[in-house]
Design a protein around this motif. Structure first.
Motif, PDB file in Angstrom:
ATOM      1  N   PRO A 108       0.822  -1.213   0.000  1.00 50.32           N
ATOM      2  CA  PRO A 108       0.000   0.000   0.000  1.00 50.32           C
ATOM      3  C   PRO A 108       0.854   1.259   0.000  1.00 50.32           C
ATOM      4  O   PRO A 108       2.048   1.235   0.325  1.00 50.32           O
ATOM      5  N   PHE A 109       0.224   2.362  -0.313  1.00 53.97           N
ATOM      6  CA  PHE A 109       0.925   3.650  -0.370  1.00 53.97           C
ATOM      7  C   PHE A 109       1.590   3.981   0.955  1.00 53.97           C
ATOM      8  O   PHE A 109       2.720   4.491   0.988  1.00 53.97           O
ATOM      9  N   MET A 110       0.906   3.699   2.079  1.00 54.78           N
ATOM     10  CA  MET A 110       1.446   4.098   3.377  1.00 54.78           C
ATOM     11  C   MET A 110       2.749   3.377   3.692  1.00 54.78           C
ATOM     12  O   MET A 110       3.642   3.937   4.342  1.00 54.78           O
ATOM     13  N   LEU A 111       2.883   2.130   3.261  1.00 55.91           N
ATOM     14  CA  LEU A 111       4.138   1.413   3.472  1.00 55.91           C
ATOM     15  C   LEU A 111       5.275   2.122   2.756  1.00 55.91           C
ATOM     16  O   LEU A 111       6.333   2.391   3.339  1.00 55.91           O
ATOM     17  N   TRP A 112       5.055   2.433   1.485  1.00 58.62           N
ATOM     18  CA  TRP A 112       6.103   3.092   0.711  1.00 58.62           C
ATOM     19  C   TRP A 112       6.371   4.498   1.211  1.00 58.62           C
ATOM     20  O   TRP A 112       7.527   4.951   1.244  1.00 58.62           O
ATOM     21  N   TYR A 113       5.344   5.196   1.616  1.00 64.21           N
ATOM     22  CA  TYR A 113       5.518   6.552   2.131  1.00 64.21           C
ATOM     23  C   TYR A 113       6.358   6.542   3.406  1.00 64.21           C
ATOM     24  O   TYR A 113       7.305   7.320   3.553  1.00 64.21           O
ATOM     25  N   SER A 114       6.012   5.644   4.330  1.00 64.10           N
ATOM     26  CA  SER A 114       6.707   5.601   5.616  1.00 64.10           C
ATOM     27  C   SER A 114       8.171   5.229   5.450  1.00 64.10           C
ATOM     28  O   SER A 114       9.065   5.841   6.059  1.00 64.10           O
ATOM     29  N   ILE A 115       8.429   4.207   4.626  1.00 69.25           N
ATOM     30  CA  ILE A 115       9.807   3.782   4.408  1.00 69.25           C
ATOM     31  C   ILE A 115      10.605   4.896   3.727  1.00 69.25           C
ATOM     32  O   ILE A 115      11.751   5.187   4.104  1.00 69.25           O
ATOM     33  N   MET A 322      -2.639  -2.812   9.548  1.00 66.32           N
ATOM     34  CA  MET A 322      -3.602  -2.784   8.438  1.00 66.32           C
ATOM     35  C   MET A 322      -3.241  -1.684   7.435  1.00 66.32           C
ATOM     36  O   MET A 322      -3.438  -1.843   6.228  1.00 66.32           O
ATOM     37  N   ARG A 323      -2.700  -0.572   7.917  1.00 67.85           N
ATOM     38  CA  ARG A 323      -2.320   0.526   7.020  1.00 67.85           C
ATOM     39  C   ARG A 323      -1.058   0.195   6.228  1.00 67.85           C
ATOM     40  O   ARG A 323      -0.787   0.835   5.205  1.00 67.85           O
ATOM     41  N   LEU A 324      -0.304  -0.788   6.713  1.00 66.34           N
ATOM     42  CA  LEU A 324       0.985  -1.107   6.100  1.00 66.34           C
ATOM     43  C   LEU A 324       0.953  -2.382   5.262  1.00 66.34           C
ATOM     44  O   LEU A 324       1.991  -2.788   4.718  1.00 66.34           O
ATOM     45  N   ARG A 325      -0.186  -3.021   5.177  1.00 64.79           N
ATOM     46  CA  ARG A 325      -0.311  -4.245   4.395  1.00 64.79           C
ATOM     47  C   ARG A 325      -1.465  -4.104   3.411  1.00 64.79           C
ATOM     48  O   ARG A 325      -2.419  -3.367   3.641  1.00 64.79           O
ATOM     49  N   ALA A 326      -1.387  -4.864   2.324  1.00 63.87           N
ATOM     50  CA  ALA A 326      -2.327  -4.696   1.222  1.00 63.87           C
ATOM     51  C   ALA A 326      -3.697  -5.307   1.494  1.00 63.87           C
ATOM     52  O   ALA A 326      -4.667  -4.976   0.799  1.00 63.87           O
ATOM     53  N   ASP A 327      -3.821  -6.201   2.464  1.00 60.81           N
ATOM     54  CA  ASP A 327      -5.100  -6.868   2.738  1.00 60.81           C
ATOM     55  C   ASP A 327      -5.165  -7.248   4.215  1.00 60.81           C
ATOM     56  O   ASP A 327      -4.125  -7.543   4.831  1.00 60.81           O
ATOM     57  N   PRO A 328      -6.354  -7.261   4.815  1.00 67.13           N
ATOM     58  CA  PRO A 328      -6.474  -7.632   6.233  1.00 67.13           C
ATOM     59  C   PRO A 328      -5.888  -9.000   6.561  1.00 67.13           C
ATOM     60  O   PRO A 328      -5.314  -9.181   7.651  1.00 67.13           O
ATOM     61  N   ILE A 329      -6.017  -9.980   5.656  1.00 68.60           N
ATOM     62  CA  ILE A 329      -5.492 -11.310   5.958  1.00 68.60           C
ATOM     63  C   ILE A 329      -3.965 -11.271   6.069  1.00 68.60           C
ATOM     64  O   ILE A 329      -3.364 -11.969   6.899  1.00 68.60           O
ATOM     65  N   ILE A 330      -3.315 -10.444   5.252  1.00 67.23           N
ATOM     66  CA  ILE A 330      -1.861 -10.306   5.314  1.00 67.23           C
ATOM     67  C   ILE A 330      -1.463  -9.580   6.590  1.00 67.23           C
ATOM     68  O   ILE A 330      -0.502  -9.975   7.271  1.00 67.23           O
ATOM     69  N   ALA A 331      -2.214  -8.549   6.953  1.00 72.36           N
ATOM     70  CA  ALA A 331      -1.923  -7.808   8.180  1.00 72.36           C
ATOM     71  C   ALA A 331      -2.097  -8.701   9.410  1.00 72.36           C
ATOM     72  O   ALA A 331      -1.258  -8.701  10.312  1.00 72.36           O
ATOM     73  N   ALA A 332      -3.188  -9.472   9.448  1.00 74.08           N
ATOM     74  CA  ALA A 332      -3.433 -10.360  10.587  1.00 74.08           C
ATOM     75  C   ALA A 332      -2.374 -11.448  10.672  1.00 74.08           C
ATOM     76  O   ALA A 332      -1.916 -11.804  11.768  1.00 74.08           O
ATOM     77  N   ARG A 333      -1.979 -12.004   9.532  1.00 71.04           N
ATOM     78  CA  ARG A 333      -0.931 -13.031   9.521  1.00 71.04           C
ATOM     79  C   ARG A 333       0.369 -12.507  10.136  1.00 71.04           C
ATOM     80  O   ARG A 333       0.952 -13.124  11.031  1.00 71.04           O
ATOM     81  N   ASP A 334       0.819 -11.349   9.656  1.00 72.75           N
ATOM     82  CA  ASP A 334       2.083 -10.799  10.128  1.00 72.75           C
ATOM     83  C   ASP A 334       2.005 -10.371  11.585  1.00 72.75           C
ATOM     84  O   ASP A 334       2.953 -10.566  12.357  1.00 72.75           O
TER      85      ASP A 334
END
Length: 618
Positions: A108-115, A322-334
């Motif tokens: 997601p955009f927020m991941l790239w923005y933050s990094i 959730m803001r840093l991953r592309a989908d809730p399932i990916i966010a919950a997994r990590d």
């Protein structure tokens, strides 16, 4: 297959060595299985137990509405490479996981923005290095430390110039790095970054208004504290947000922007070179620009999910993830997998106090081994000699025969080479690996730095014939540095420590790096005079070989492992690891690449469990 077991309270899980079955492929070459397996702790339990534990976790931390999601995510985390076998997933989740697998740069955009924003903070250090690099040509005259030709007076004045240059690194390593933990504890990762950004916005401006070398020293003293605190936090913040599959590349934006800051600093030096006596003030003061951008931009970033989890704010941490991953399932997994491993770390940690956790970096074997690796890559960055170029390139080029203006342009070329040569490593660091890149590039750095030093001895021929080889070999040395040790040092140190000791471990690594940078900056001027520039270059060329051997013995590969799986990478005792590298890996490398024999690759001492299962299944 045997799993890891616990020892006494003074040790952590030690990976059990198991015989490695060797298999033959169609070409007749054998395949081998790692001697030590990186185990996924969720596989200790049945599928039903895994789901119920994950749902209970969600319900007990104010996330009951996500209980079913966490149950499915736990099954994915239990066997992430075979998520297609998890029948409980809905079609949208399966598609999201498939897309993530096939498009590793998706986010997601927020991941790239933050990094990217955090990487801008790295430009502060690079810009300041080059600001002082250019300022060294004129500020000593301003304060009566050099003669009319700009040559620094030997003796006391020479040491004063060295101290003014070195103090930001000494205070960064000895003070700034060790206030990281309380700042992170009370203000969080974002708050700490904002505070240091404010410090690093004010102090370069203060340097530009200094009326004496003592005033310049004071401004740079405080600046160093801010640099140390920032350097220890920003890489951690980036590493904690980045997905494992591209963590190396994303966090490596730190190094890319350090060298971008170096290049921009050289650009600023060239732009203001004709402003007269105030040129050095503008060169030093311009370093406030990236810190100002960092301070403003950090307000829009989410807090580190792992920091929030560590401080008991699980629901807020999951929202951040959730803001840093592309989908809730990916966010919950990590997020859930981070929680599971964090609980394992808590069992190992001896105490929660600052000094208890700092002592754990030397006393707990798993953390001590990570400390060996982080300290090695950090001190190797100073041993290789890159910073004698970063700090004093303009002076070196001027002494080689360039005018002041030509020296600034040659230094600008050095900065440009660093930026361009760092870019390929974005794609290599997560495929070839951190350890491999450093081992491949140190020999080249040794050769080219020695060649640059020997080129300084040439006194006949045209000026171009005298100076050209020096510049060429320095640029080649820089290319090899940018492909290996340069991007690896902070990336590696930010990821190897467990969550509980991450601030203390990174603080110690930054202390090592900056303190030795300060020592280098302080000692190079008198070393250059006593040993001659050729002798100084030869000295650091020899240290490259020492650094290569240190990396070979103490730096373990971390590519494409989660921050949590790294716990088991460092569970292998150091003496077993070094023994394997010296008796198995080194002979293989010599026979395969020096003698050019087509021999089978020996078993790796550490491998992911999923990869071992793939080999056994073939």
């Amino acid at each position: 297959m045997e799993k890891t077991s616990s020892t006494n309270s003074h040790d952590e899980k030690i990976a059990i060595q198991t015989p490695s079955p060797e298999l033959a492929d169609a070409a007749g070459r054998r395949k081998s299985v790692a001697l030590n397996i990186v185990e996924n702790p969720l596989k200790r339990f049945s599928r039903e137990k895994t789901v119920s534990d994950a749902q209970a976790f969600a319900e007990s931390h104010d996330m009951a509405e996500h209980a079913a999601l966490f149950g499915r995510a736990a099954l994915v985390a239990r066997d992430p490479d075979r998520f297609d076998t998890v029948t409980e997933l809905v079609e949208r989740e399966r598609d999201a996981l498939s897309y993530e697998r096939d498009h590793k740069w998706h986010g997601p955009f927020m991941l790239w923005y933050s990094i990217s924003l955090c990487a801008i903070g790295a430009a502060t250090q690079g810009w300041d290095q080059t600001g002082s690099n250019g300022a060294n040509l004129s500020f000593p005259q301003e304060f009566g430390l050099a003669n009319d030709e700009g040559v620094v007076n030997p003796g006391r004045d020479e040491w004063v110039v060295g101290v003014v240059n070195a103090i930001i690194f000494l205070t960064a390593g000895l003070i700034g790095a060790f206030i990281v933990d309380p700042l992170n504890h009370y203000f969080g990762r974002r708050g700490e970054i904002f505070i240091t950004a404010c410090c690093l916005t004010a102090t370069p401006i203060g340097s530009g208004f200094a009326k004496s070398w003592e005033g310049l020293f004071a401004a740079r003293f405080v600046m160093g504290i801010g640099i140390g605190a920032k350097n220890a936090t920003v890489p951690i913040y980036s590493a904690e947000m980045a997905p494992a599959r591209i963590r190396g590349a994303l966090v490596m934006f730190w190094q890319l922007w350090v060298v971008a800051g170096i290049f921009l600093g050289f650009c600023a030096n060239v732009i203001v070179k004709d402003t007269g006596k105030i040129s050095w003030r503008l060169q030093l003061g311009s370093a406030f620009i990236p810190s100002f951008l960092l301070g403003v931009g950090i307000f829009f970033c989410p807090e580190s999910p792992r920091w929030l989890m560590k401080h008991g704010q699980h629901a807020k941490g999951f929202r951040s993830m959730m803001r840093l991953r592309a989908d809730p399932i990916i966010a919950a997994r990590d997020f859930y997998y981070s929680h599971v491993i964090y609980q394992e770390e808590v069992k190992v940690a001896r105490g929660s106090g600052y000094f208890s956790r700092l002592w754990d970096c030397f006393a707990v074997p798993r953390i001590r081994r990570a400390n060996y690796g982080a300290s090695t890559v950090m001190i190797a960055q100073q041993m290789c000699g890159i910073n004698i170029i970063s700090f004093y390139s303009s002076t070196i080029f001027q002494e080689a025969g360039y005018t002041s203006t030509q020296a600034l342009y040659a230094s600008l070329g050095y900065g440009a080479v660093q930026v361009v040569a760092t870019i390929p490593t974005l794609f290599l660091i997560d495929t070839k690996g951190r350890r491999t890149l450093t081992l491949l590039t140190f020999p080249g750095m040794c050769i080219f730095l020695l060649a640059a030093g020997l080129s300084l001895l040439k006194e006949d021929g045209s000026r171009a014939a005298q100076i050209g080889p020096v510049v060429l070999f320095i640029y080649l040395f820089t290319i090899f540095y940018s492909l290996g040790e340069g991007p690896v040092a902070f990336q590696y140190s930010a990821e190897v420590f467990p969550t509980i000791q991450r601030e203390q471990g990174m603080a110690w690594a930054v202390c090592i790096n900056n303190t030795f940078a300060g020592v280098l900056s302080l000692t190079f001027p008198p070393m250059r005079r006593v040993m001659t520039p050729t002798g100084a270059f030869g000295f650091y060329a020899g240290l490259n070989l020492v650094a290569w051997f240190m990396v070979f013995c103490f730096v373990r590969e971390t590519k494409q492992l989660t921050l949590e799986e790294l716990d088991q990478v460092f569970s292998v005792p150091t003496k077993h690891y070094i023994s394997h590298e010296l008796k198995v890996s080194l002979p293989y490398l010599f026979k395969r690449y020096i003698l050019r024999r087509n021999i089978a690759k020996p078993p790796q001492i550490i491998e992911k469990e999923e990869k071992v299962e793939d080999v056994l299944a073939k």
